[in-house]
Design an enzyme around this catalytic site. Sequence first.
Site, PDB file in Angstrom:
ATOM      1  N   HIS A  70      44.668  39.006  25.334  1.00 21.17           N
ATOM      2  CA  HIS A  70      43.437  38.680  26.048  1.00 21.17           C
ATOM      3  C   HIS A  70      42.576  39.925  26.299  1.00 21.17           C
ATOM      4  CE1 HIS A  70      41.365  37.957  30.032  1.00 21.17           C
ATOM      5  NE2 HIS A  70      40.770  37.092  29.238  1.00 21.17           N
ATOM      6  N   GLU A  73      40.861  40.679  23.195  1.00 17.99           N
ATOM      7  CA  GLU A  73      39.707  39.781  23.028  1.00 17.99           C
ATOM      8  C   GLU A  73      38.472  40.373  23.726  1.00 17.99           C
ATOM      9  OE1 GLU A  73      37.707  36.798  25.500  1.00 17.99           O
ATOM     10  OE2 GLU A  73      39.695  35.909  25.244  1.00 17.99           O
ATOM     11  N   HIS A  74      38.676  40.900  24.938  1.00 20.01           N
ATOM     12  CA  HIS A  74      37.555  41.546  25.637  1.00 20.01           C
ATOM     13  C   HIS A  74      37.052  42.760  24.860  1.00 20.01           C
ATOM     14  CE1 HIS A  74      37.361  39.922  29.943  1.00 20.01           C
ATOM     15  NE2 HIS A  74      38.199  39.115  29.314  1.00 20.01           N
ATOM     16  N   GLU A 150      39.195  39.454  36.696  1.00 17.10           N
ATOM     17  CA  GLU A 150      39.333  38.084  36.191  1.00 17.10           C
ATOM     18  C   GLU A 150      40.645  37.464  36.691  1.00 17.10           C
ATOM     19  OE1 GLU A 150      39.072  37.758  31.917  1.00 17.10           O
ATOM     20  OE2 GLU A 150      39.433  35.596  31.950  1.00 17.10           O
TER      21      GLU A 150
END
Lengths: 457, 437
Positions: A70, A73-74, A150
């Site tokens: 993840h 992905e950022h 997040e």
Amino acid sequence: MYLFKPVLVFSLCLLAWPLWAQENPVHSFQLENGMRVIVKEDHRSPVAISMVWYGVGSSYESGGITGISHVLEHMMFKGTERYPAGEFSAIIAENGGQENAFTSYDFTAYYQYLAADRLETSFKLEADRMRHLTIPEKEFLKEVEVVKEERRLRTEDNPTSLTYEQFLATAWLNSPYHNPVIGWMTDLDSLTVEDLKSWYQKWYAPNNAILVVVGDVQPKQVFRLAKRYFGELQADGIASVKPQKETRQRGERRIKVKAPAELPHLMIGYKAPVVGQVDEEWEPYALEVLASLMAGGDTSLLQRELVRGQEIASAVDADYSAFRRMKTLFTVDGIPAAGHDVAELEQAIEKQLQKLRTQPVDQKELDRIKAGVIAGEIYQRDSVQHQAIIIGMLETLGLGWKTMDEYADRINAVTARQVQKVAKKYLVDDRKTIAILDPQPIDPANPPSKFSGELRK
Amino acid sequence: MNITTLRLLLLLVLASFSFTAHAVPEIIHWQTDKGLRVYFEKARELPMLDIRLVFDAGSARDGKNPGLASLTSGQIFHGTDKMDLITIAERFDDVGAEYSAGSLRDMAWVRLRSLTRPKSLDQALDTFLSVLSGPSFPEKDFRRAQKQALIGLQAEEQSPSSIATKTFFKAIYGDHPYGSSPSGTPESVRSIKRRDLVDFYQQYYVAANAILVIVGDVDEAQARQISRRVDQALKLGKKAPAIPDVPELKEAQRIRVPFPSEQAHIFIGQPGMLRGDEDYFPLYVGNHILGGSGFTSRLVKDVRVDRGLAYSVYSYFLPMRVKGPFMAGLQTRVDQTDEAIDIVFDAIRTYRNEGPTKQELKSSKKNITGGFPLRVASNSDLVDYLGVIGFYELSLNYLDDFTAQVEAVTIESIREAWQRRINPEHMVTVIVGGEEE
């Protein structure tokens, strides 16, 4: 009414599937470097969605680096040599496009939604970042803080998510579904830019990627453009992932999660098989029907009996997806009605499950579920995004887009007896995990860190 | 960057609601005998039909009973004289139809989606119309819904973002009908009676107070026939009275709500603009640059990209019947609260003083006009936008003029409108999280 679906963040509801009418067939094609390209025409509007799916997600991670897929992905938005940080988004925006990405247990996907005549821009940029990401340390150090924010937003400050995370970690001992997609906070704290670079090297290559385009396009032209931009990328060795097959469960598991909250929440999960990894191919489809019968709308069993009839539950849900890389959970969760507690709710749910195990369901109820699936196939065709997601997911799981051709037939073939059989076989104590959110007073002097073991910085 | 951001973007698209001319499909408009305004868009590719009725019956009509609009809309499908909740649900489910009702501050709606093959559509439509012509609000279902609403209020109390939203609206609207929460308070929800729902429905769910949207695989004659049947199902009634204007804020206000969360949820804002506002374009295009365009906006750059302070940060105008809010929002670790607030205020002040750069304005215009086809690509999109056009009585030509209006915005017009309408010195700041100040 507020319904708390604990499986919110990274799951996709799949009960309704697009119908693959003959006039809009799916075309597929493979580039020489191994990258597959799947195109579905939809000429209703002059738009298209372009998605690149990678065969990597949190279930490919090991302890210590959870959440790395993840975070990567950022970082995919943080620039290449050709297009430095911010350029990608700026170019898509100037072309009137919308873009984003999502990471799940089994895959990572990137998309641009734009006017169909701008497809080339999307390919040019996606192909570039597939192999030429720079991952500058300066950007990484800031972005990992964004990811921690997040995590605080999604998990730390949300008692239901917090409970769900610990519920999964209890249900799965050695399966990688033990770990949250967003990663444990201490693992995020210790990630380094080198970790990210090696993860990128390991998984991001055309032979581990699938391009999906749905919209107002001509397949031949899409293949030509794909060849031009993605075709020049080098294939690379892709590691095989260790099996991490879940060890056998030996008896029910039960946990309590204390967090500042107003409402208790009961979560029950049973280990269940998925399509492609089960001897009886009909079983996952029968489980999907079972979940719908239990909680698919006002006529469903749990709504009828527990929310309205006995008024023991204020909200209740059942959830199962037949499409995962590894064995999954069939879940039932709920919030007790005022004046009732979780123990009563648990008993009431168990009573309903017992009915499902011992008697076949009413044929009329079964027919209603099937009518919903058939209509849903038409409704879902209204969204090119939804169609692209289903194709991408099935392809990434190795099941192939044709699996969806069979979906309605498979659901239609499910009998009342089969529903009873899967209830009896899978919804049993030795496959069960229970988590209970035990609400603690909402006291500003007592932050969640006190309960979760995280330090408040 | 993932699904939540996507949802946020979708929300902003709905809120900002922009169009260009080139891909605007033709809207067919008429009125029924009772004056119900109908907006029809043919979409023959998929064998399905969407029907949406929008009423001026949102929580702005709650009066002394906060939560009433929401309770009423939630129970429309719970029974008629002839059918109970289960019968209604089964009649829809048997033919695969989807139905729902909902409400916001301005509007309340009921919707139906059905296949257009006659067997399905006839049964779905008959059921839908029977419900509309006389929901019975059974006492037993009402009492259960009331309890569920109270549980819902408890759920809001454990969510810092829900608490922040309620606190923000109360602070900028005070006693104005927009000030109270659509979900009400425990006291108000407890005091509402079944009779209140019946009265509310009779007063507001009427032809004179509604618009009808039809999108899908029917021709105009069929759509007119459907609209006649809807017309017959509704009482004529009266249009709801005008909602009072929103007063300007007189001073800055900072409200801290202590909460045991790791993050502080921060909202900064003031009353913003209304639908059809004379400053709509300079405010809308201007905000696109400040905090409305996702990854390319100034707020995302200043707060997220440059400093890693938040996952989600944005600003938007929510145009409503009267001035809806202008709001900037973010969540950040509690100890970073003041730093983040300063950055947002700096960004707003600087932008208000200087306006956008030439390049920013050019890029934003390209994004807004170039992205137009995406906003009307699906039947669902069309239903949404016809609903807004109809409900807020925007001109049918509004769409045709849209590109020209966006293109006509200048740095100067943005600066002028923002200086006149946006006042950082009189804004409300709500912080939920951390300790008492």
